[in-house]
Design an enzyme around this catalytic site. Structure first.
Site, PDB file in Angstrom:
ATOM      1  N   GLU A 291       5.329 -12.456   0.807  1.00 26.34           N
ATOM      2  CA  GLU A 291       5.682 -11.569  -0.308  1.00 26.34           C
ATOM      3  C   GLU A 291       6.917 -10.754   0.066  1.00 26.34           C
ATOM      4  OE1 GLU A 291       1.905  -9.260  -0.965  1.00 26.34           O
ATOM      5  OE2 GLU A 291       1.220 -10.763   0.449  1.00 26.34           O
TER       6      GLU A 291
ATOM      7  N   ASP B 240      -1.276  -9.815   8.459  1.00 35.09           N
ATOM      8  CA  ASP B 240      -1.190  -9.087   7.192  1.00 35.09           C
ATOM      9  C   ASP B 240      -0.203  -7.945   7.410  1.00 35.09           C
ATOM     10  OD1 ASP B 240      -1.557  -8.076   4.698  1.00 35.09           O
ATOM     11  OD2 ASP B 240      -3.720  -7.788   4.859  1.00 35.09           O
TER      12      ASP B 240
ATOM     13  N   HIS C 189       2.840 -12.734  -5.731  1.00 31.63           N
ATOM     14  CA  HIS C 189       1.755 -12.904  -4.759  1.00 31.63           C
ATOM     15  C   HIS C 189       1.199 -14.332  -4.750  1.00 31.63           C
ATOM     16  CE1 HIS C 189      -1.442 -11.638  -2.127  1.00 31.63           C
ATOM     17  NE2 HIS C 189      -1.149 -10.363  -2.259  1.00 31.63           N
TER      18      HIS C 189
ATOM     19  N   ARG D 219       0.789  -1.239   0.000  1.00 32.06           N
ATOM     20  CA  ARG D 219       0.000   0.000   0.000  1.00 32.06           C
ATOM     21  C   ARG D 219       0.821   1.289   0.000  1.00 32.06           C
ATOM     22  NH1 ARG D 219      -2.515  -3.940   2.625  1.00 32.06           N
ATOM     23  NH2 ARG D 219      -4.691  -4.299   2.093  1.00 32.06           N
TER      24      ARG D 219
ATOM     25  N   HIS E 234      -1.088  -2.610  -4.545  1.00 30.43           N
ATOM     26  CA  HIS E 234      -0.562  -3.517  -5.568  1.00 30.43           C
ATOM     27  C   HIS E 234      -0.577  -2.951  -6.990  1.00 30.43           C
ATOM     28  CE1 HIS E 234      -0.050  -6.412  -2.518  1.00 30.43           C
ATOM     29  NE2 HIS E 234      -1.196  -7.038  -2.564  1.00 30.43           N
TER      30      HIS E 234
HETATM   31  C1  GLA Z   1      -1.637  -8.256   0.361  1.00 28.83           C
HETATM   32  C2  GLA Z   1      -2.196  -7.303   1.318  1.00 28.83           C
HETATM   33  C3  GLA Z   1      -3.484  -7.810   1.860  1.00 28.83           C
HETATM   34  C4  GLA Z   1      -4.445  -8.139   0.752  1.00 28.83           C
HETATM   35  C5  GLA Z   1      -3.813  -9.084  -0.201  1.00 28.83           C
HETATM   36  C6  GLA Z   1      -4.661  -9.340  -1.412  1.00 28.83           C
HETATM   37  O1  GLA Z   1      -1.029  -9.292   0.934  1.00 28.83           O
HETATM   38  O2  GLA Z   1      -1.317  -6.967   2.353  1.00 28.83           O
HETATM   39  O3  GLA Z   1      -4.044  -6.873   2.730  1.00 28.83           O
HETATM   40  O4  GLA Z   1      -4.813  -6.967   0.084  1.00 28.83           O
HETATM   41  O5  GLA Z   1      -2.593  -8.604  -0.641  1.00 28.83           O
HETATM   42  O6  GLA Z   1      -5.960  -9.708  -1.092  1.00 28.83           O
END
Ligand code: GLA
Length: 383
Positions: free
Chosen positions: A347, A283, A211, A113, A138
């Site tokens: 990732e 996350d 991803h 982000r 993304h």
């Molecule tokens: C990343 C983001 C998550 C989500 C996924 C896709 O990993 O950090 O919050 O948006 O991608 O769903």
């Protein structure tokens, strides 16, 4: 004379056509490794999408499509030596185009982000799509996961596929013509190496990743029993909209501590930790050494199948995402419904929102420089 000129003009085309239709399997790698090419349909705007299957001498297979550079299938051996698919995805191109949560895709220009989709370079402000709770996620509306890459199998012992994409100046709001190359190599020790590189003709920002969603139990059930170790003692806490607050928080004595192996599910519902609540589980970006060497970042073991995956990266962070947004509405390969937390992502990346946080490692790329990162996913078994 006219005929001769016509021949001279047509000859290279003929040679090229022959080369294009040659069985890539025979020409590029040492048997029994192989690379084969097939069709995977076409995009809505009628661009042909190809699938390349990389196979090593052990029988491990990785399938990559030119749409999004997506890894659609990836096999790895279990404790009985059985090779099965361990990534989430779809059987056909329509699945990927119909709102995939980035299954297996290359992400760019900026993985994760950017707050409110805004950043500045030398006093000039740029605005990107606010495609995720008002933030940019993304790469935007049509990121690198949704474009068709040029593919070229590489000569050499190991099967390797080179993908290239030129992202034009101001595409998705980013400055500079960005020329990107991603090389996927399948090695004899059951690793997939991903080498990313990029150059620009105007100062810009870059943060490329892949991803893939892994489920080491051959895509059966959730990943809550997977044992995860992350080689990191600090992570980036986030706001409610998942933007890093700027703090580098120690993982010690929190559900984020994976310095020793923990089942993903052991502490994922510990709502006494606000970060678990904000993430809806895990996350978050974990801070790595990031010295430019391929360091071990994370290890995942699925006890029932015995599959083990190690992730090495040159990157300074790794996003551990536990598939919290999956909700059973997507039906993937072989009719499997992807329920909440049926896959996990690791990732490799620079820190999310780095363009707006000067204390974070820089994501700037200037003309004359080359962006270069590598990540390796290595598979083995534990008995
Ligand atoms: C990343 C983001 C998550 C989500 C996924 C896709 O990993 O950090 O919050 O948006 O991608 O769903």
């Amino acid at each position: 004379m006219k005929k001769i000129i016509l021949m001279l003009v047509c000859l290279p085309m003929f040679v090229f056509a022959c080369k294009g239709s040659k069985n890539v399997e025979e020409t590029t790698v040492t048997p029994p490794s192989s690379i084969t090419k097939s069709s995977f349909g076409q995009t809505r705007d009628s661009i042909a999408v190809d699938m390349y299957t990389l196979k090593n001498e052990n029988g491990m297979e990785v399938k990559i499509i030119t749409y999004g550079g997506i890894i659609t299938n990836w096999t790895a051996p279990d404790k009985n030596g059985k090779y099965e698919d361990i990534v989430l995805g779809f059987d056909s191109i329509s699945g990927y185009m119909r709102g995939s949560p980035y299954f297996g895709a290359l992400i760019g220009r900026f993985g994760n982000r950017i707050a409110k989709g805004k950043f500045s370079i030398n006093g000039q402000q740029y605005t990107l799509a606010g495609n995720n709770m008002g933030n940019h996620l993304h790469g935007g509306l049509k990121g690198f996961d949704k474009v068709v890459w040029k593919a070229e199998p590489m000569e050499g012992k190991e099967p390797a596929l080179k993908l290239t994409y030129l992202s034009k100046d101001m595409e998705e709001g980013y400055p500079g013509n960005l020329s990107c190359t991603v090389i996927y190599t399948l090695t004899a020790d059951n690793s997939v190496k991903i080498d990313y590189s990029a150059t620009t003709d105007k100062e810009t920002i870059v943060n490329l990743t892949n991803h893939s969603y892994f489920n080491l139990n051959a895509n059966q059930g959730t990943i809550l029993d997977h044992m995860v170790t992350i080689n990191s003692d600090k992570y980036l806490p986030v706001s409610r909209t998942l933007i890093p607050t700027g703090e580098l928080r120690p993982v010690a004595n929190t559900p984020f501590d994976f310095t020793t192996p923990y089942a993903v599910g052991a502490r994922i519902n510990d709502t006494t930790d606000q970060q678990i609540v904000f993430g809806g589980g895990y996350d978050h970006a974990y801070i790595l050494k990031g010295d430019g060497k391929l360091n071990l970042a994370a290890t995942v073991v699925a006890p029932s199948s015995g599959r083990k995956m190690e992730v090495f990266t040159t990157e300074p962070a790794i996003q551990f995402y536990s598939g919290n947004f999956l909700d059973g509405k997507l039906t993937g390969k072989n009719g499997v419904k992807y329920v909440k937390r049926s896959g996990l992502c690791l990732e490799s990346e620079h820190y999310p929102d780095a363009p707006n946080q000067p204390a974070f490692p820089s994501v700037a790329l200037k003309p004359g420089e080359t962006y270069k990162t590598s990540t390796v996913y290595k598979f083995s078994v534990v008995k």
